[in-house]
Structures are given as C-alpha cells and as structure tokens.
Enzyme design. Structure first.
Site, PDB file in Angstrom:
ATOM      1  N   GLY A  86       2.370  -7.296  -1.547  1.00 45.18           N
ATOM      2  CA  GLY A  86       2.809  -5.913  -1.757  1.00 45.18           C
ATOM      3  C   GLY A  86       4.223  -5.705  -1.263  1.00 45.18           C
ATOM      4  O   GLY A  86       4.814  -6.576  -0.625  1.00 45.18           O
ATOM      5  N   GLY A  88       6.443  -2.789   0.756  1.00 45.22           N
ATOM      6  CA  GLY A  88       6.436  -1.520   1.473  1.00 45.22           C
ATOM      7  C   GLY A  88       7.840  -0.960   1.577  1.00 45.22           C
ATOM      8  O   GLY A  88       8.792  -1.531   1.031  1.00 45.22           O
ATOM      9  N   ALA A  89       7.953   0.135   2.282  1.00 47.04           N
ATOM     10  CA  ALA A  89       9.231   0.825   2.394  1.00 47.04           C
ATOM     11  C   ALA A  89      10.285  -0.037   3.094  1.00 47.04           C
ATOM     12  O   ALA A  89      11.456   0.014   2.750  1.00 47.04           O
ATOM     13  CB  ALA A  89       9.033   2.126   3.160  1.00 47.04           C
ATOM     14  N   TYR A  90       9.871  -0.838   4.068  1.00 39.88           N
ATOM     15  CA  TYR A  90      10.846  -1.603   4.863  1.00 39.88           C
ATOM     16  C   TYR A  90      10.754  -3.111   4.651  1.00 39.88           C
ATOM     17  O   TYR A  90      11.408  -3.872   5.342  1.00 39.88           O
ATOM     18  CB  TYR A  90      10.670  -1.294   6.350  1.00 39.88           C
ATOM     19  CG  TYR A  90      10.846   0.158   6.677  1.00 39.88           C
ATOM     20  CD1 TYR A  90      12.072   0.784   6.473  1.00 39.88           C
ATOM     21  CD2 TYR A  90       9.785   0.908   7.172  1.00 39.88           C
ATOM     22  CE1 TYR A  90      12.239   2.118   6.758  1.00 39.88           C
ATOM     23  CE2 TYR A  90       9.949   2.248   7.463  1.00 39.88           C
ATOM     24  CZ  TYR A  90      11.176   2.851   7.251  1.00 39.88           C
ATOM     25  OH  TYR A  90      11.329   4.175   7.536  1.00 39.88           O
ATOM     26  N   GLY A  91       9.906  -3.542   3.747  1.00 39.17           N
ATOM     27  CA  GLY A  91       9.804  -4.981   3.513  1.00 39.17           C
ATOM     28  C   GLY A  91       8.520  -5.340   2.790  1.00 39.17           C
ATOM     29  O   GLY A  91       7.727  -4.471   2.425  1.00 39.17           O
ATOM     30  N   LYS A 108       2.694  -8.070   7.369  1.00 39.79           N
ATOM     31  CA  LYS A 108       3.563  -6.962   6.966  1.00 39.79           C
ATOM     32  C   LYS A 108       4.901  -7.143   7.677  1.00 39.79           C
ATOM     33  O   LYS A 108       4.952  -7.202   8.902  1.00 39.79           O
ATOM     34  CB  LYS A 108       2.902  -5.630   7.358  1.00 39.79           C
ATOM     35  CG  LYS A 108       3.694  -4.410   6.961  1.00 39.79           C
ATOM     36  CD  LYS A 108       2.830  -3.154   7.051  1.00 39.79           C
ATOM     37  CE  LYS A 108       3.620  -1.891   6.867  1.00 39.79           C
ATOM     38  NZ  LYS A 108       2.783  -0.706   6.731  1.00 39.79           N
ATOM     39  N   LYS A 212      -4.334   7.651  -0.150  1.00 38.67           N
ATOM     40  CA  LYS A 212      -4.010   7.511  -1.576  1.00 38.67           C
ATOM     41  C   LYS A 212      -4.563   6.160  -2.033  1.00 38.67           C
ATOM     42  O   LYS A 212      -4.844   5.293  -1.189  1.00 38.67           O
ATOM     43  CB  LYS A 212      -2.495   7.608  -1.796  1.00 38.67           C
ATOM     44  CG  LYS A 212      -1.672   6.585  -1.033  1.00 38.67           C
ATOM     45  CD  LYS A 212      -0.190   6.739  -1.332  1.00 38.67           C
ATOM     46  CE  LYS A 212       0.627   5.767  -0.499  1.00 38.67           C
ATOM     47  NZ  LYS A 212       2.059   5.814  -0.765  1.00 38.67           N
ATOM     48  N   ASN A 215      -3.397   2.819  -0.568  1.00 37.18           N
ATOM     49  CA  ASN A 215      -3.679   2.478   0.830  1.00 37.18           C
ATOM     50  C   ASN A 215      -5.151   2.184   1.085  1.00 37.18           C
ATOM     51  O   ASN A 215      -5.563   1.999   2.224  1.00 37.18           O
ATOM     52  CB  ASN A 215      -3.203   3.605   1.760  1.00 37.18           C
ATOM     53  CG  ASN A 215      -1.696   3.652   1.842  1.00 37.18           C
ATOM     54  OD1 ASN A 215      -1.029   2.676   1.504  1.00 37.18           O
ATOM     55  ND2 ASN A 215      -1.144   4.774   2.274  1.00 37.18           N
ATOM     56  N   THR A 257       2.504  11.596   0.597  1.00 42.64           N
ATOM     57  CA  THR A 257       2.611  11.474  -0.844  1.00 42.64           C
ATOM     58  C   THR A 257       2.161  12.805  -1.444  1.00 42.64           C
ATOM     59  O   THR A 257       0.998  13.176  -1.305  1.00 42.64           O
ATOM     60  CB  THR A 257       1.736  10.301  -1.319  1.00 42.64           C
ATOM     61  OG1 THR A 257       2.098   9.160  -0.531  1.00 42.64           O
ATOM     62  CG2 THR A 257       1.960  10.005  -2.779  1.00 42.64           C
TER      63      THR A 257
HETATM   64  N1  LIG Z   1      -4.187  -6.137   5.188  1.00 43.23           N
HETATM   65  C1  LIG Z   1      -3.808  -6.262   3.930  1.00 43.23           C
HETATM   66  N2  LIG Z   1      -4.431  -7.124   3.094  1.00 43.23           N
HETATM   67  C2  LIG Z   1      -4.031  -7.235   1.811  1.00 43.23           C
HETATM   68  N3  LIG Z   1      -3.013  -6.525   1.268  1.00 43.23           N
HETATM   69  C3  LIG Z   1      -2.355  -5.660   2.045  1.00 43.23           C
HETATM   70  C4  LIG Z   1      -2.710  -5.482   3.417  1.00 43.23           C
HETATM   71  N4  LIG Z   1      -1.889  -4.545   3.940  1.00 43.23           N
HETATM   72  C5  LIG Z   1      -1.062  -4.159   2.947  1.00 43.23           C
HETATM   73  N5  LIG Z   1      -1.329  -4.826   1.806  1.00 43.23           N
HETATM   74  C6  LIG Z   1      -0.645  -4.651   0.505  1.00 43.23           C
HETATM   75  O1  LIG Z   1       0.717  -4.329   0.714  1.00 43.23           O
HETATM   76  C7  LIG Z   1       0.995  -3.016   0.217  1.00 43.23           C
HETATM   77  C8  LIG Z   1       2.040  -2.345   1.086  1.00 43.23           C
HETATM   78  O2  LIG Z   1       1.541  -2.256   2.410  1.00 43.23           O
HETATM   79  P1  LIG Z   1       1.730  -0.935   3.281  1.00 43.23           P
HETATM   80  O3  LIG Z   1       1.235   0.242   2.496  1.00 43.23           O
HETATM   81  O4  LIG Z   1       1.132  -1.143   4.621  1.00 43.23           O
HETATM   82  O5  LIG Z   1       3.321  -0.892   3.371  1.00 43.23           O
HETATM   83  P2  LIG Z   1       4.235   0.395   3.561  1.00 43.23           P
HETATM   84  O6  LIG Z   1       5.598  -0.084   3.920  1.00 43.23           O
HETATM   85  O7  LIG Z   1       3.636   1.301   4.553  1.00 43.23           O
HETATM   86  O8  LIG Z   1       4.160   0.987   2.103  1.00 43.23           O
HETATM   87  P3  LIG Z   1       4.603   2.423   1.560  1.00 43.23           P
HETATM   88  O9  LIG Z   1       6.066   2.473   1.705  1.00 43.23           O
HETATM   89  O10 LIG Z   1       4.141   2.385   0.116  1.00 43.23           O
HETATM   90  O11 LIG Z   1       3.854   3.438   2.369  1.00 43.23           O
HETATM   91  C9  LIG Z   1      -0.357  -2.324   0.185  1.00 43.23           C
HETATM   92  O12 LIG Z   1      -0.378  -1.269  -0.721  1.00 43.23           O
HETATM   93  C10 LIG Z   1      -1.270  -3.480  -0.215  1.00 43.23           C
HETATM   94  O13 LIG Z   1      -1.216  -3.732  -1.595  1.00 43.23           O
END
Ligand SMILES: Nc1ncnc2c1ncn2[C@@H]1O[C@H](COP(=O)(O)OP(=O)(O)OP(=O)(O)O)[C@@H](O)[C@H]1O
Length: 453
Positions: A86, A88-91, A108, A212, A215, A257
């Site tokens: 996936g 995320g916002a920071y990586g 992450k 959402k 998540n 969101t």
């Molecule tokens: N424990 C995990 N196991 C499998 N996939 C994961 C896990 N944690 C996160 N992911 C995948 O990575 C994506 C991004 O993770 P996460 O939502 O924690 O990042 P974020 O930086 O907070 O994202 P956002 O900016 O969208 O809020 C998740 O939507 C999911 O698809």
C-alpha cells in the site's frame, strides 16, 4: 470527552458543485459491475486540512519518551522486502520477511522529511509528529482480535518504521470493488466486528476517527482487522476506566475522510467518541449500497448535502426494515439523537420506571436507548464468542480471501503490488537528523510476540 475542530470552517461558503445523485438511481439495487466501476479510493479525495488550535502549536514534541523502549531492537537490514502492499501519506507499506525467522510483517514506512517539511496543506509540524507517535503509542497498548498488532518500531536517518502484523486478506475496499456490494448478513457480521473493536477502543479512551473501507483489512480467515491509527486520539488520562472518552476536555483539531466523517466534525462543532458510530453507519451503508450516504468532491459538498436532507440520508427501499432502522439510528446528524452505542451496548441497567420515561423520550425522537447488541440486524451474531476472540480464532468470516501463497499478496491492488519496494532517488536522498523522533523505537513484550508468532 468533547473534541473541537479548530479549522476555520466558518468562512466556507457551501456550494453544491457536485452532481446530485438522482433519487431513482439511489433507490435501484446496485449491480456489482455498476458499483465496482465507480468505486474510487476515498483517500484520493480531499481530506480536511489540519490547523491546530493555537495553544497546541509548539516546536518541540514531548510525546513518547516516557513510554518508549530505550533499545533499538531491530534495524532495517533485519528484513528483506517482498512486495509493496500500500501507499500511505508519508510512505509505502511493504511486505517484509524477517531474515532470521522467515516471519512476515507489514512494514509501514514514514519519510521523516515528508513529516517534518512545512507544507501548505498541513502547516503544523509538531502536530504531525505527535500523530505519528500517537499511532505507535496507541497500537503498542492494544491487544484485540479486530485491531492490527504492532510488534516493533525503529527509525534511521531517513525513515520511521512500524512492523505490523501482516493482514493478508487485503482491504475491505478491495473486496467491495470486486463484489460491488455485500449482502446484509455479511455487512452485519463486519459491522459487529468493527463494533467490538470500536467499543474496545472507546473503553480505553481512544477515538478512532478514520473508519473507511481502505482501513479495514481482512485476515486469512476472513475476519476484519482495523489498521491505520494515524488519526486516532487517546485521552490523556491513562487512569480513567469508566467512560474515559467522555471525561477529557482537551481540544483537538482533526482530519478525516469527509465521506465517512460525522457532520459535527465537518461543521467544526465539538464532538465525542460518538463520531465513530456515525462513520460505522456510513461504512455499512457503503457495503450495502455501493457508496457512502453522501458523496462529493470535497467536504463542503458533502456537508451541504447532509444539511439539505433534513430527515437524514435516503435509505434505499430494498434494504430490510431492520437494516433501515439500524442505519437510521447511527446516521442521525444530530449527535445527541444518534444511538449512543457505548452507553447502550447491552441490555440497559435501568429500572422499569426509568425505562418508561426513556421510552417517552425516544418517542419524541430524542434518543435511542435500546440495547445495541440485541438489534435485529445482529440476530445471527454470537457476541460472547466475538468479544472474547474465540470466533475470530476458530471460525471463518463470511468472505474468505483467496490466499495460495502469503508472499504473493494476492488480495492487494496491483496499483500497489506493482510498486517498487525500494525507494526512488528523490526519497533516498532525503535524510534527516533531528531529536524530534527520539524515543520512537519500541519492541513488544516477549509474551506478546510469542502469543502471535
Ligand atoms: N498490517 C497490514 N497488513 C497488510 N496491509 C496493510 C497493513 N497496514 C497497512 N496496509 C496496507 O497499506 C495501506 C496504507 O496503510 P495506512 O492506511 O496505515 O497508511 P497511511 O499513511 O495512514 O494511509 P492514508 O494516508 O491513506 O491514511 C492500507 O490501506 C493497506 O492496504
């Protein structure tokens, strides 16, 4: 606990520039193709900007140090990247394998530079750092079958790393995209699992704030696991146990969101843990209908739609009466009329006389006081087994993800799995030395690690 949104929303003029959904269209049972084609990631929509209350603006960040483990238990070279899961916002979030044990984790990664560099959208750096620490601190204190587990955190000059339990069944978003919608029993099952998680979090004084489909992950047995605690907020009072989320009077700004966000947050009004139950209403509506009750390109459009619909969102005719009732109780825009699920979780502890007077109140449309867990939609749920985790350990959930090889990450979107695990040049050059991330490293207790591996 009452939070307030300190964003300057007052200045917003609300114009409905988004296309209104034709009522007939909404009332049609959605075909899977129709819905799947249109589904888009809500994280791609505008999130509310963060402007922290003036008193919380400070340069040094004082969170985490007290609770952090002083040792750096793991380093990046302990893990071999397998594939991206996936973004995320920071990586990125990357599936990694521990070289010495061959155990898989979701790693992450958060770019320090991205967090620390001033930008126009989120000007308050200390708030962002605080949130990162909050995610690590909150997750390190939780142990629930429907909440992702955190095993290690560490950092180097360029990034922060959270080593999470790998949840191989993919995002609920992915399964909704595949299927279009879910049937009511499946939606009620996932609603119950999320409810258990939210109730557990609220009891610990944590408001989740970012429910959402992206998540919500499915584990190998098809059970729902909440991930991404980057917007969660824990009350300061660690010792409060009765109803801690209601007890703290801190002020907090928030992002979220918009499509799953409670109206009081969008309006900039004070809010409580109750906002999570509104978001659950939006999420379950989405599972059944193929989209959340109010959609739009930005929060102004969504707020405008919420305000226009005096009686709450239109709930399609093809849903059962029980489901309509349940959704209606959670999707009340007035939070004082919304079902206070934490309070009315099980059979009420009221005397006959009290319940009589409550009934009167209810008839006046003021408050829902019936027990949540015995609602008709949950008639097939074994709450005892679900709440103590026996169900999650021993039985399959309603959607069984296809998993032939855990390392293939078959239930994750190709959009992500096709990304390179390694950083591009721009990312690797950004190294950052600063004290603000001191104390980030953490290792779960030996018994916790043993329990889950
Ligand atoms: N424990 C995990 N196991 C499998 N996939 C994961 C896990 N944690 C996160 N992911 C995948 O990575 C994506 C991004 O993770 P996460 O939502 O924690 O990042 P974020 O930086 O907070 O994202 P956002 O900016 O969208 O809020 C998740 O939507 C999911 O698809």
């Amino acid at each position: 606990m009452v939070f307030t949104l300190d964003e300057e929303l007052d200045e917003l003029t609300i114009t409905d520039s988004d296309n209104e959904e034709a009522p007939q269209q909404l009332l049609q049972p959605p075909g899977a193709d129709h819905v799947a084609r249109r589904r888009r990631r809500s994280s791609k929509l505008e999130k509310l900007p963060v402007i922290a209350p003036p008193h919380s603006r400070r340069l040094s960040v004082s969170v985490g140090e007290g609770q952090a483990s002083s040792l750096d238990p793991k380093v990046l070279s302990d893990f071999k990247p397998v594939r991206a899961l996936g973004q995320g916002a920071y990586g990125k979030v990357i599936l990694v394998k521990d070289d010495s044990t061959s155990k898989l984790y979701a790693m992450k990664q958060l770019q320090k530079a991205e967090i620390i560099i001033e930008n126009e959208d989120t000007p308050d750096v200390s708030k962002r750092v605080e949130r990162i620490f909050a995610e690590r601190t909150i997750l390190s204190q939780l142990d629930h079958p429907n909440v992702v587990k955190l095993f290690y955190t560490f950092h180097d000059n360029s990034k922060l790393y959270l080593l999470l339990q790998y949840i191989p069944g993919g995002e609920l978003f992915y399964h909704l995209k595949e299927r279009g919608t879910l049937d009511e029993d499946t939606a009620a099952f996932y609603a119950a699992e999320i409810s258990c998680a939210l109730k557990f979090l609220h009891q610990k004084g944590i408001v989740y704030r970012d429910l959402k489909p992206e998540n919500c992950l499915l584990d190998a047995r098809g059970h729902l696991v909440l991930t991404d605690f980057g917007l969660s907020k824990k009350s300061v009072d660690e010792n409060s146990s009765s109803s801690p989320a209601e007890d703290v009077s801190e002020l907090h700004s928030i992002i979220g969101t918009p499509e799953y966000c409670a109206p009081e947050i969008l309006q900039g009004l004070p809010y409580t843990r109750n906002c999570d139950w509104y978001s659950l209403g939006c999420l379950v509506y989405d599972m059944l209908v193929g989209k959340p009750p109010y959609t739009g390109a930005n929060h102004k459009v969504i707020l405008n739609k919420i305000q226009k619909e005096k009686a709450g969102p239109r709930i399609p005719y093809y849903l059962s009466e029980g489901m309509k009732d349940w959704l209606g109780a959670l999707l009340k825009k007035d939070r004082n009329k919304r079902w206070d699920v934490d309070r009315y979780w099980a059979a009420p502890l009221t005397t006959k006389k009290e319940s009589g007077s409550r009934k009167k109140k209810r008839r006046a449309g003021q408050e829902r006081v019936s027990p949540y867990t015995t609602h008709f939609v949950f008639r097939k749920i074994n709450w005892t087994m679900m709440q103590d985790g026996a169900l999650q350990r021993g039985e399959q959930g309603p959607i069984m993800p296809v998993i032939t090889d855990l390392e293939l990450a078959e239930n994750f979107d190709e959009e992500f799995t096709s990304l390179a695990c390694e950083d591009d040049d721009r990312e690797t050059t950004a190294t950052f030395k600063s004290d603000v991330f001191k104390g980030f490293s953490y290792k779960a207790s030996g018994s916790y690690l043993e329990k889950y591996f």
